[in-house]
Design an enzyme around this catalytic site. Structure first.
Site, mmCIF file in Angstrom:
data_model
loop_
_atom_site.group_PDB
_atom_site.id
_atom_site.type_symbol
_atom_site.label_atom_id
_atom_site.label_comp_id
_atom_site.label_asym_id
_atom_site.label_seq_id
_atom_site.Cartn_x
_atom_site.Cartn_y
_atom_site.Cartn_z
ATOM 1 N N ASP A 149 0.731 -1.155 0.130
ATOM 2 C CA ASP A 149 0.187 -0.185 -0.016
ATOM 3 C C ASP A 149 0.730 1.125 0.104
ATOM 4 O OD1 ASP A 149 -2.298 -1.853 0.130
ATOM 5 O OD2 ASP A 149 -2.096 -1.816 2.548
ATOM 6 N N HIS A 176 -5.122 -3.817 5.420
ATOM 7 C CA HIS A 176 -4.585 -4.046 3.968
ATOM 8 C C HIS A 176 -5.562 -4.540 3.034
ATOM 9 C CE1 HIS A 176 -1.504 -5.024 1.286
ATOM 10 N NE2 HIS A 176 -1.746 -6.606 1.300
#
Length: 328
Positions: A149, A176
């Site tokens: 990310d 996530h």
């Protein structure tokens, strides 16, 4: 000897991850475990002229692979296939991660455990619950790798503003997956976030949150994000090894962790949100989590993202924990 084990080493993430880690002098032995093809991948990698030894371990050799490991990286699991629901996917990957965690508890209870297997928001609690069951849980040694990310955020921001180097590390917090991914673009210099229109900010945030969908679409059903995840996983693993093996300080990565790893810096946040797990910036130390950096001041826009992320995270965490309770 610093033995690093990759569980799921013959998969789409496991193979490029193994290749990247083979290049590191911090690893003396790279053990590759998978239910199929691990010996072949190991034979191929073993021809690379770097210092680490490479061994391959098949379906019945998990204990052999894990014995005495310093670090265990887990990209194992199956990708979502046509006709498979998310619940189907969860049950399969949750079972795989549970069994690997059992192997860690038996063979290397002091190892650092780095989880890539999706859904990370739920699989990390599964690992922790298994280790707790065996009375070997150390919250400072279990990590969900949410680095992809950060990698995506850095790249996507640099595409909008070439003045920002793509290597610039952007803080991404939460979890996530999807709405649980909260990029803190307000932390960037020169009021980057303020320079964007609301539509631009929405589009950029959505792209960071759902970057995986972009890859799945581009691969036209033939796969998901494997190469970028392998890069992110290697970056995280090598940073951790630098801290735990060489004692290097000041290394920070975003990680999805149990907040007991640093009660001092997370107590207020945990009390406010009721969360046990959360992705925050973590500074590595000799024993894994050196400290968890306190949540910086967020913008009104980012607080709204957090307000959506927190209930979703609670559901994800409960799903992982209850899987162990039900399957015990």
């Amino acid at each position: 000897m610093h033995l690093v084990v990759i569980c799921g080493a013959a998969g789409g993430i496991g193979q490029p991850l193994s290749l990247l880690l083979k290049q590191s002098d911090l690893i003396s032995h790279l053990a590759l475990f998978d239910v199929v093809n691990a010996p072949g991948v190991a034979a191929d990698l073993s021809h690379i002229n770097t210092k680490s030894k490479v061994t391959g371990h098949g379906k019945e050799q998990m204990d052999e692979a894990l014995k005495g490991a310093h670090t265990v990286v887990i990209p194992a699991g199956v990708p979502r296939k046509p006709g498979m629901t998310r619940d189907d996917l969860f049950k399969i990957n949750a079972g795989i991660v549970r069994d690997l965690a059992e192997g860690v508890a038996r063979n290397c209870p002091n190892a650092f455990v780095l989880v890539i297997s999706n859904p990370v928001n739920s699989t990390v609690p599964i690992v922790c619950q298994v280790l707790k069951k065996h009375d070997v849980f150390n919250p400072s040694k279990v990590f969900g790798i949410s680095t992809l990310d950060v990698v995506r955020a850095s790249r996507f921001v640099s595409e909008i503003s070439p003045a920002i180097d793509p290597s610039t590390r952007i803080t991404v917090i939460g979890g996530h997956s999807g709405v649980t991914i909260v990029p803190l673009l307000s932390q960037l210099p020169n009021s980057f976030a303020d320079s964007l229109s609301r539509d631009q900010l929405d589009a950029l945030t959505h792209r960071i949150q759902y970057g995986g969908d972009e890859v799945v679409k581009a691969k036209d059903g033939a796969g998901s994000a494997t190469l970028s995840m392998a890069y992110a996983g290697a970056r995280f693993t090598l940073s951790l090894l630098q801290a735990t093996v060489t004692g290097k300080t000041g290394l920070i990565e975003s990680a999805y962790v149990h907040l007991d790893a640093d009660k001092k810096n997370t107590a207020a946040f945990r009390e406010k949100t009721g969360l046990e797990y959360f992705a925050l910036d973590v500074e590595f130390g000799k024993n894994g989590v050196g400290r968890i950096l306190e949540l910086p001041r967020v913008s009104i826009y980012e607080q709204a993202l957090l307000d959506v992320a927190i209930p979703e995270l609670k559901t994800n965490i409960a799903k992982g924990a209850s899987f162990i309770t039900v399957s015990a």
